[in-house]
Structure formats: structure tokens, C-alpha cells
Design a protein around this motif. Structure first.
Motif, mmCIF file in Angstrom:
data_model
loop_
_atom_site.group_PDB
_atom_site.id
_atom_site.type_symbol
_atom_site.label_atom_id
_atom_site.label_comp_id
_atom_site.label_asym_id
_atom_site.label_seq_id
_atom_site.Cartn_x
_atom_site.Cartn_y
_atom_site.Cartn_z
ATOM 1 N N LEU A 19 -14.927 -60.707 -22.722
ATOM 2 C CA LEU A 19 -16.217 -60.696 -23.403
ATOM 3 C C LEU A 19 -16.495 -59.325 -24.012
ATOM 4 C CD1 LEU A 19 -18.880 -62.034 -24.193
ATOM 5 C CD2 LEU A 19 -19.789 -61.413 -21.935
ATOM 6 N N LEU A 20 -16.164 -58.275 -23.272
ATOM 7 C CA LEU A 20 -16.371 -56.927 -23.771
ATOM 8 C C LEU A 20 -15.500 -56.662 -24.989
ATOM 9 C CD1 LEU A 20 -17.729 -54.188 -23.458
ATOM 10 C CD2 LEU A 20 -15.896 -53.528 -21.871
ATOM 11 N N ALA A 46 -11.084 -53.228 -42.488
ATOM 12 C CA ALA A 46 -11.705 -52.749 -41.252
ATOM 13 C C ALA A 46 -11.264 -53.594 -40.068
ATOM 14 C CB ALA A 46 -13.227 -52.765 -41.385
ATOM 15 N N LEU A 47 -11.237 -54.895 -40.253
ATOM 16 C CA LEU A 47 -10.851 -55.807 -39.177
ATOM 17 C C LEU A 47 -9.415 -55.579 -38.741
ATOM 18 C CD1 LEU A 47 -11.340 -58.187 -37.324
ATOM 19 C CD2 LEU A 47 -11.007 -59.726 -39.280
ATOM 20 N N ILE A 74 -15.114 -55.549 -30.625
ATOM 21 C CA ILE A 74 -14.439 -55.794 -31.901
ATOM 22 C C ILE A 74 -15.460 -56.114 -32.983
ATOM 23 C CG2 ILE A 74 -12.922 -57.382 -33.145
ATOM 24 C CD1 ILE A 74 -11.134 -57.489 -30.705
ATOM 25 N N PHE A 75 -16.463 -56.915 -32.644
ATOM 26 C CA PHE A 75 -17.519 -57.231 -33.607
ATOM 27 C C PHE A 75 -18.256 -55.964 -34.035
ATOM 28 C CE2 PHE A 75 -17.158 -61.774 -32.842
ATOM 29 C CZ PHE A 75 -17.651 -62.324 -34.022
ATOM 30 N N LEU A 125 -8.479 -63.753 -36.980
ATOM 31 C CA LEU A 125 -7.434 -62.734 -36.835
ATOM 32 C C LEU A 125 -7.199 -62.404 -35.364
ATOM 33 C CD1 LEU A 125 -5.437 -60.845 -38.183
ATOM 34 C CD2 LEU A 125 -7.248 -59.127 -38.366
ATOM 35 N N CYS A 126 -8.261 -62.351 -34.577
ATOM 36 C CA CYS A 126 -8.109 -62.087 -33.145
ATOM 37 C C CYS A 126 -7.263 -63.171 -32.491
ATOM 38 C CB CYS A 126 -9.481 -62.006 -32.469
ATOM 39 S SG CYS A 126 -10.421 -60.526 -32.896
ATOM 40 N N ARG A 127 -7.530 -64.407 -32.852
ATOM 41 C CA ARG A 127 -6.746 -65.528 -32.293
ATOM 42 C C ARG A 127 -5.283 -65.411 -32.707
ATOM 43 N NH1 ARG A 127 -8.425 -71.113 -34.757
ATOM 44 N NH2 ARG A 127 -7.597 -69.985 -36.569
ATOM 45 N N ASN A 128 -5.049 -65.106 -33.975
ATOM 46 C CA ASN A 128 -3.671 -65.006 -34.475
ATOM 47 C C ASN A 128 -2.890 -63.883 -33.805
ATOM 48 O OD1 ASN A 128 -4.262 -67.116 -36.195
ATOM 49 N ND2 ASN A 128 -4.611 -65.810 -37.983
#
Length: 356
Positions: free
Chosen positions: A318-319, A298-299, A324-325, A26-29
């Protein structure tokens, strides 16, 4: 019913692997930083397959034991499954349609619903969310329900079949049925089975392992610590490397099915007295159904937050990934805990009244 050791912790680990799988996608999208290079971030489907083996292991073990005692009731079986699965399942179904058809348009977020709402409601209401997900790609909150559909379809199949089979021939029937279905699944003429992920052989194989254990046919696995250690090492390698992944779908499914069944048996019955008793981990396993069902919600919330923050401030990539994780896991756990304590527990108490 005696709770087998280590399986709650396994549930939590598997649910976490599914989160690891969906989060970077989802982050990539959405154009946010992501990390997908490690194999463990690409094992979400395999984690669901192990969930299937675990479900088959426990469900068929329960049916087999009840049959041996002459106490198996299809009515009670379905009432228990309904009380465990349906409340949270339909809660997510309702929220999913509201999210994609009402909430996103209200927020001005473009999302194309390429299906008639009635079609989606009918497919998800009548245990075909796997078909719905493949035909229309209705969005992650609804797409993740595909695996629940497979489990529901399995319940519809397994109870009548094992009710009709003589209690002394259950193992033979399971082996024959699973072998036949495994062959049929991989034939080109039955391509729709693969397309809609109807991998019932994983669930039935879990049952074979359970019955073999009940009949004391797996005692040879318990003679030395080397065997469970080897099974555990191979399973870890399966999820963290590509060494045990075959290009052939037949070999992949066969090896995964057997390995997952042996791994679950190892944790539950061949652990040489080693049991994970950490209360937090076991509780997270108990609420793993909620973890699985709520993690996409949640994501989406966390990703939406970071998309807004990205417009205001510059944050190190990186942060962003780490935050997000952490936030996704934290929010997922909170949602699953609240659901379990204030919603699911009511139905679970009712469910316990219908045990064999």
C-alpha cells in the motif's frame, strides 16, 4: 480572447485521469504493486475523448467568431497551432526515440523496437503518431502522442473546411459533416478509422456545441439549476461507475459525445456564476499540455526507482502504491512547470501576436 471559466481546472482533472490510467498499468507490467479495481483508474481514454470535445469546442468557437467578423485567416490559425503544439510535441518525440533507442540499451534494460527508426521518425514527424502507436507499440512515451496526432489531423481538416463554408451555414455544415462521419466511422468497411482511433466526431461535436451557444440556441439549458446539476451528476457517474457505459460502440460513442459536449457547455456557459478561482488549480490547468506530455517520462523514472529499491528493501504494498502516485504527480508537475515557464512560454508569446 476572453478565457472561459472552469475549463483550465477541467484540463487538470482530465490530465490527472490519464495519469490514473497509465500509472497502475506500468506498475503491473513491471511487477510492482498496483490498484486498478475502481472505475476511475480505467477512464484514461474517455478523459482524452473529453479533451477532444474541449479542443473542438474552443477551436471551432474561435474560427466561427472570426468568420462572423470577417477576420478568419488560415495562415494565422496554423501559425498559432504550430507555436502551441509543435515545440513540446517534437521535444517529446526526440526524447522518446533517444530513450528507447539509446538510453535503455545503455542502462541494460531490454526493450524491443519492432520498427525501423526512419519509419518511426517519419510517422511521428508527419502527424501520424496514432498510426505509429497502433502498428508498432513503440513504448509509452511515444504511444501517448497518439492523441496529439488526432488533434493535428483535426486542425488540418477543420480550417480549410470552415474557411470555404459560408459563415451563415457553418452550424448546418457541422451537423451534417459530424453526423456523416459518425456513421462512416462505425461502418465495418472503414475499420481502419476505429483501429487508428480517428474519432474526429468528438472534436466536431464540441464545435457544434460552441456554435449553438454563440447563436443562442442553448438558452433553454439555463432556465433552471436542475439541468446543469443533472449533467454534472451524469458526468461524474460516467467516470466513477460503469452505469453509463454501453457494450455497443455506437451507443457508447454517441452518449459520451453528447454528454461531454453538454458538460463542457455547463462549466463554461451554464454555471450560474459559479467559477473555480483557485490559482493553483487554474495554473495546473494552464500547464495541462505539459502534464499530459511529461507524465509517462515521470512515471518511468519513478517506477525505475522503485524497482531498484525493491531489490534493497521490503516496502509495504500500500505504501508503494501511495508513494508512486505522489512522486509521479510531483515529478510530472515539476517537469510541466519548468517546461511551461522556460520553454513553452517563449512560443506562447509569439503565438499571441497572431490572434485574429
Amino acid at each position: 480572447m476572453i478565457r472561459l471559466p472552469n475549463l483550465d481546472v477541467l484540463r487538470f482533472v482530465l490530465a490527472s485521469l490519464v495519469v490514473f490510467f497509465h500509472l497502475p498499468q506500468l506498475c503491473r507490467n513491471q511487477g510492482l504493486p498496483y490498484f486498478l479495481d475502481a472505475p476511475i483508474f480505467n477512464r484514461g481514454v474517455e478523459a482524452v475523448y473529453m479533451f477532444f470535445v474541449l479542443s473542438g469546442f474552443l477551436i471551432i468557437k474561435t474560427i466561427y467568431t472570426a468568420k462572423q467578423n470577417g477576420a478568419f485567416s488560415i495562415r494565422k490559425f496554423y501559425i498559432r497551432r504550430i507555436l502551441r503544439i509543435f515545440p513540446l510535441y517534437y521535444l517529446i518525440v526526440i526524447f522518446g526515440f533517444i530513450f528507447y533507442w539509446v538510453l535503455l540499451p545503455q542502462l541494460g534494460i531490454a526493450f524491443q523496437n519492432d520498427y525501423q527508426l526512419l519509419d518511426g521518425v517519419l510517422l511521428t514527424s508527419f502527424f501520424l503518431p496514432n498510426v505509429f502507436a497502433k502498428l508498432y507499440m513503440p513504448g509509452g512515451i511515444l504511444e501517448v502522442l497518439w492523441s496529439i496526432g488526432i488533434e493535428e489531423q483535426f486542425y488540418i481538416i477543420v480550417a480549410p473546411l470552415l474557411f470555404l463554408v459560408n459563415k451563415n451555414r457553418i452550424l448546418l455544415f457541422l451537423i451534417a459533416f459530424t453526423g456523416l462521419y459518425f456513421v462512416v466511422f462505425h461502418l465495418e468497411v472503414f475499420q481502419f478509422l476505429k483501429h487508428f482511433s480517428m474519432v474526429f466526431f468528438f472534436l466536431f461535436f464540441g464545435g457544434i456545441i460552441a456554435v449553438l451557444e454563440e447563436k443562442k440556441h442553448l438558452e433553454f439549458l439555463k432556465k433552471t439549476m436542475l439541468i446543469p446539476m443533472l449533467i454534472i451528476v451524469l458526468t461524474v457517474l460516467f467516470f466513477t461507475t460503469s452505469i453509463l457505459h454501453f457494450d455497443s460502440l455506437v451507443l457508447f460513442n454517441l452518449s459520451a459525445m453528447v454528454l461531454f459536449g453538454l458538460f463542457i457547455h455547463t462549466l463554461a456557459h451554464n454555471n450560474f456564476g459559479i467559477e473555480i478561482k483557485n490559482k493553483a488549480l487554474n495554473y495546473l490547468g494552464q500547464i495541462s499540455y505539459g502534464l499530459y506530455m511529461f507524465h509517462v517520462i515521470a512515471l518511468n523514472a519513478v517506477v525505475f526507482l522503485f524497482l531498484k529499491l525493491q531489490m534493497e528493501i521490503v516496502i509495504n504494498d500500500l505504501l508503494v502504491i501511495v508513494l508512486i502516485f505522489i512522486l509521479t504527480f510531483a515529478l510530472t508537475i515539476i517537469m510541466a512547470h519548468v517546461s511551461y515557464k522556460y520553454f513553452e512560454t517563449y512560443f506562447l508569446k509569439l503565438k499571441n501576436k497572431f490572434r485574429e
